[in-house]
Write a protein that holds these residues in place. Structure first.
Motif, PDB file in Angstrom:
ATOM      1  N   VAL A   1      -2.934   5.938   6.239  1.00 44.30           N
ATOM      2  CA  VAL A   1      -3.812   4.791   6.491  1.00 44.30           C
ATOM      3  C   VAL A   1      -3.160   3.509   5.976  1.00 44.30           C
ATOM      4  O   VAL A   1      -2.655   3.466   4.853  1.00 44.30           O
ATOM      5  CB  VAL A   1      -5.182   4.962   5.788  1.00 44.30           C
ATOM      6  CG1 VAL A   1      -6.110   3.793   6.122  1.00 44.30           C
ATOM      7  CG2 VAL A   1      -5.839   6.282   6.164  1.00 44.30           C
ATOM      8  N   ILE A   2      -3.190   2.478   6.820  1.00 45.50           N
ATOM      9  CA  ILE A   2      -2.797   1.125   6.410  1.00 45.50           C
ATOM     10  C   ILE A   2      -4.090   0.310   6.447  1.00 45.50           C
ATOM     11  O   ILE A   2      -4.683   0.136   7.516  1.00 45.50           O
ATOM     12  CB  ILE A   2      -1.781   0.507   7.397  1.00 45.50           C
ATOM     13  CG1 ILE A   2      -0.537   1.401   7.538  1.00 45.50           C
ATOM     14  CG2 ILE A   2      -1.404  -0.911   6.975  1.00 45.50           C
ATOM     15  CD1 ILE A   2       0.311   1.095   8.784  1.00 45.50           C
ATOM     16  N   VAL A   3      -4.559  -0.165   5.285  1.00 46.41           N
ATOM     17  CA  VAL A   3      -5.792  -0.959   5.261  1.00 46.41           C
ATOM     18  C   VAL A   3      -5.407  -2.426   5.449  1.00 46.41           C
ATOM     19  O   VAL A   3      -4.582  -2.968   4.705  1.00 46.41           O
ATOM     20  CB  VAL A   3      -6.562  -0.777   3.938  1.00 46.41           C
ATOM     21  CG1 VAL A   3      -7.879  -1.568   3.968  1.00 46.41           C
ATOM     22  CG2 VAL A   3      -6.847   0.708   3.665  1.00 46.41           C
ATOM     23  N   VAL A   4      -5.991  -3.054   6.463  1.00 45.92           N
ATOM     24  CA  VAL A   4      -5.727  -4.470   6.732  1.00 45.92           C
ATOM     25  C   VAL A   4      -7.030  -5.242   6.532  1.00 45.92           C
ATOM     26  O   VAL A   4      -8.032  -4.977   7.198  1.00 45.92           O
ATOM     27  CB  VAL A   4      -5.185  -4.678   8.168  1.00 45.92           C
ATOM     28  CG1 VAL A   4      -5.150  -6.165   8.527  1.00 45.92           C
ATOM     29  CG2 VAL A   4      -3.790  -4.070   8.302  1.00 45.92           C
TER      30      VAL A   4
ATOM     31  N   ILE B   1      -6.323   5.141  -2.224  1.00 48.82           N
ATOM     32  CA  ILE B   1      -5.189   5.805  -2.849  1.00 48.82           C
ATOM     33  C   ILE B   1      -4.067   4.781  -3.011  1.00 48.82           C
ATOM     34  O   ILE B   1      -3.793   3.984  -2.092  1.00 48.82           O
ATOM     35  CB  ILE B   1      -4.743   7.019  -1.986  1.00 48.82           C
ATOM     36  CG1 ILE B   1      -5.812   8.100  -2.072  1.00 48.82           C
ATOM     37  CG2 ILE B   1      -3.384   7.546  -2.423  1.00 48.82           C
ATOM     38  CD1 ILE B   1      -5.698   9.176  -1.042  1.00 48.82           C
ATOM     39  N   GLU B   2      -3.426   4.793  -4.156  1.00 51.61           N
ATOM     40  CA  GLU B   2      -2.398   3.802  -4.512  1.00 51.61           C
ATOM     41  C   GLU B   2      -1.325   3.632  -3.438  1.00 51.61           C
ATOM     42  O   GLU B   2      -0.902   2.528  -3.117  1.00 51.61           O
ATOM     43  CB  GLU B   2      -1.739   4.234  -5.831  1.00 51.61           C
ATOM     44  CG  GLU B   2      -0.827   3.194  -6.452  1.00 51.61           C
ATOM     45  CD  GLU B   2      -1.547   1.931  -6.920  1.00 51.61           C
ATOM     46  OE1 GLU B   2      -0.973   0.850  -6.720  1.00 51.61           O
ATOM     47  OE2 GLU B   2      -2.673   2.031  -7.450  1.00 51.61           O
ATOM     48  N   SER B   3      -0.906   4.748  -2.845  1.00 50.20           N
ATOM     49  CA  SER B   3       0.218   4.682  -1.891  1.00 50.20           C
ATOM     50  C   SER B   3      -0.173   4.111  -0.517  1.00 50.20           C
ATOM     51  O   SER B   3       0.691   3.791   0.289  1.00 50.20           O
ATOM     52  CB  SER B   3       0.830   6.074  -1.705  1.00 50.20           C
ATOM     53  OG  SER B   3      -0.160   6.975  -1.252  1.00 50.20           O
TER      54      SER B   3
ATOM     55  N   ARG C   1     -10.377  -2.307  -2.694  1.00 53.49           N
ATOM     56  CA  ARG C   1      -9.680  -1.181  -3.343  1.00 53.49           C
ATOM     57  C   ARG C   1     -10.664  -0.239  -4.018  1.00 53.49           C
ATOM     58  O   ARG C   1     -10.633   0.973  -3.840  1.00 53.49           O
ATOM     59  CB  ARG C   1      -8.724  -1.712  -4.428  1.00 53.49           C
ATOM     60  CG  ARG C   1      -7.319  -1.873  -3.972  1.00 53.49           C
ATOM     61  CD  ARG C   1      -6.398  -2.236  -5.157  1.00 53.49           C
ATOM     62  NE  ARG C   1      -5.483  -3.259  -4.711  1.00 53.49           N
ATOM     63  CZ  ARG C   1      -5.539  -4.547  -5.036  1.00 53.49           C
ATOM     64  NH1 ARG C   1      -6.457  -4.996  -5.868  1.00 53.49           N
ATOM     65  NH2 ARG C   1      -4.673  -5.393  -4.546  1.00 53.49           N
ATOM     66  N   ASN C   2     -11.554  -0.833  -4.815  1.00 56.02           N
ATOM     67  CA  ASN C   2     -12.505  -0.025  -5.595  1.00 56.02           C
ATOM     68  C   ASN C   2     -13.526   0.678  -4.720  1.00 56.02           C
ATOM     69  O   ASN C   2     -13.817   1.858  -4.910  1.00 56.02           O
ATOM     70  CB  ASN C   2     -13.227  -0.891  -6.637  1.00 56.02           C
ATOM     71  CG  ASN C   2     -12.276  -1.377  -7.720  1.00 56.02           C
ATOM     72  OD1 ASN C   2     -11.187  -0.832  -7.889  1.00 56.02           O
ATOM     73  ND2 ASN C   2     -12.673  -2.407  -8.450  1.00 56.02           N
ATOM     74  N   ASP C   3     -14.079  -0.058  -3.759  1.00 52.67           N
ATOM     75  CA  ASP C   3     -15.141   0.515  -2.925  1.00 52.67           C
ATOM     76  C   ASP C   3     -14.621   1.636  -2.027  1.00 52.67           C
ATOM     77  O   ASP C   3     -15.306   2.621  -1.792  1.00 52.67           O
ATOM     78  CB  ASP C   3     -15.808  -0.567  -2.068  1.00 52.67           C
ATOM     79  CG  ASP C   3     -16.789  -1.411  -2.876  1.00 52.67           C
ATOM     80  OD1 ASP C   3     -16.689  -1.391  -4.118  1.00 52.67           O
ATOM     81  OD2 ASP C   3     -17.632  -2.091  -2.272  1.00 52.67           O
ATOM     82  N   LEU C   4     -13.397   1.475  -1.516  1.00 54.94           N
ATOM     83  CA  LEU C   4     -12.822   2.531  -0.670  1.00 54.94           C
ATOM     84  C   LEU C   4     -12.283   3.685  -1.521  1.00 54.94           C
ATOM     85  O   LEU C   4     -11.990   4.748  -0.993  1.00 54.94           O
ATOM     86  CB  LEU C   4     -11.656   1.981   0.174  1.00 54.94           C
ATOM     87  CG  LEU C   4     -11.968   1.082   1.352  1.00 54.94           C
ATOM     88  CD1 LEU C   4     -10.677   0.670   2.054  1.00 54.94           C
ATOM     89  CD2 LEU C   4     -12.919   1.738   2.356  1.00 54.94           C
ATOM     90  N   GLU C   5     -12.143   3.408  -2.854  1.00 54.08           N
ATOM     91  CA  GLU C   5     -11.433   4.359  -3.730  1.00 54.08           C
ATOM     92  C   GLU C   5     -10.060   4.636  -3.121  1.00 54.08           C
ATOM     93  O   GLU C   5      -9.626   5.778  -2.954  1.00 54.08           O
ATOM     94  CB  GLU C   5     -12.247   5.646  -3.927  1.00 54.08           C
ATOM     95  CG  GLU C   5     -13.572   5.389  -4.636  1.00 54.08           C
ATOM     96  CD  GLU C   5     -14.426   6.635  -4.780  1.00 54.08           C
ATOM     97  OE1 GLU C   5     -13.914   7.745  -4.584  1.00 54.08           O
ATOM     98  OE2 GLU C   5     -15.623   6.478  -5.093  1.00 54.08           O
TER      99      GLU C   5
END
Length: 195
Positions: free
Chosen positions: A137-140, A166-168, A160-164
């Motif tokens: 997944v690439i979050v844009v 993943i760092e990578s 970042r927090n709400d989706l939890e």
């Protein structure tokens, strides 16, 4: 990446209608009015190739956009479309799941969220579903032009927090108005399609 050629090459609702070429594919997912069509048009430098609509839920098929004869963007129906009858929503859901789970050419999904708002329950569900099936997944986070630059990090932190997240998994800022983030998104996509 310099886009010199792009076209809507295939429209599909079932696997036998997918392209037969082995080109890598990047799927685009997000809520109905998050700006997927504007994202596509900005990324490929074409004003009206992907139709933007005031009516959420307009995309009811998998739309394969061929780019430079080297990859496809696959626009999938947006989620969270309240005005679409439930049986139709369920049919779309099955169509999307079949594509995302079974398509070998799929290299990653660009999950488009609105930087201005915390991710919706549907955004979280989609992210978790993709992670469950080990789909990159690439979050844009789009519409960055609507937020003052000094507040970008605060809004990204919420996503970042709400989706939890993943760092990578990359989280990238984007604006269809200013083209901000466009080069970074292309670089990231190229990384995934080269794997």
């Amino acid at each position: 990446m310099k886009v010199t050629k792009s076209e809507l090459a295939h429209v599909a609702v079932k696997p036998e209608q997918y392209p037969t070429s082995r080109l890598p594919e990047i799927a685009l997912s997000g809520r109905s009015n998050v700006g997927k069509s504007s994202f596509i048009n900005k990324m490929i430098n074409r004003k009206g190739l992907a139709r933007t609509s005031q009516r959420p839920g307009k995309t009811q098929t998998l739309n394969f956009y061929e780019i430079n004869e080297m990859l496809y963007f696959v626009d999938v129906p947006g989620y969270g479309f309240a005005k679409v009858p439930k049986p139709e929503r369920e049919a779309w859901g099955r169509m999307i799941e079949t594509y995302l789970q079974d398509r070998e050419q799929l290299k990653a999904v660009v999950l488009i969220v609105d930087l201005r708002h915390p991710p919706s329950a549907d955004d979280k569900m989609m992210y978790n579903w993709l992670k469950h099936f080990d789909i990159p997944v690439i979050v844009v986070a789009t519409k960055s032009d609507k937020i003052p630059k000094g507040k970008w990090e605060k809004h990204l932190k919420v996503i970042r927090n709400d989706l939890e997240k993943i760092e990578s998994d990359p989280l990238l800022l984007f604006s269809s108005e200013t083209a901000q983030g466009k080069e970074q998104v292309w670089k990231t996509i190229q990384h995934y399609i080269s794997q």
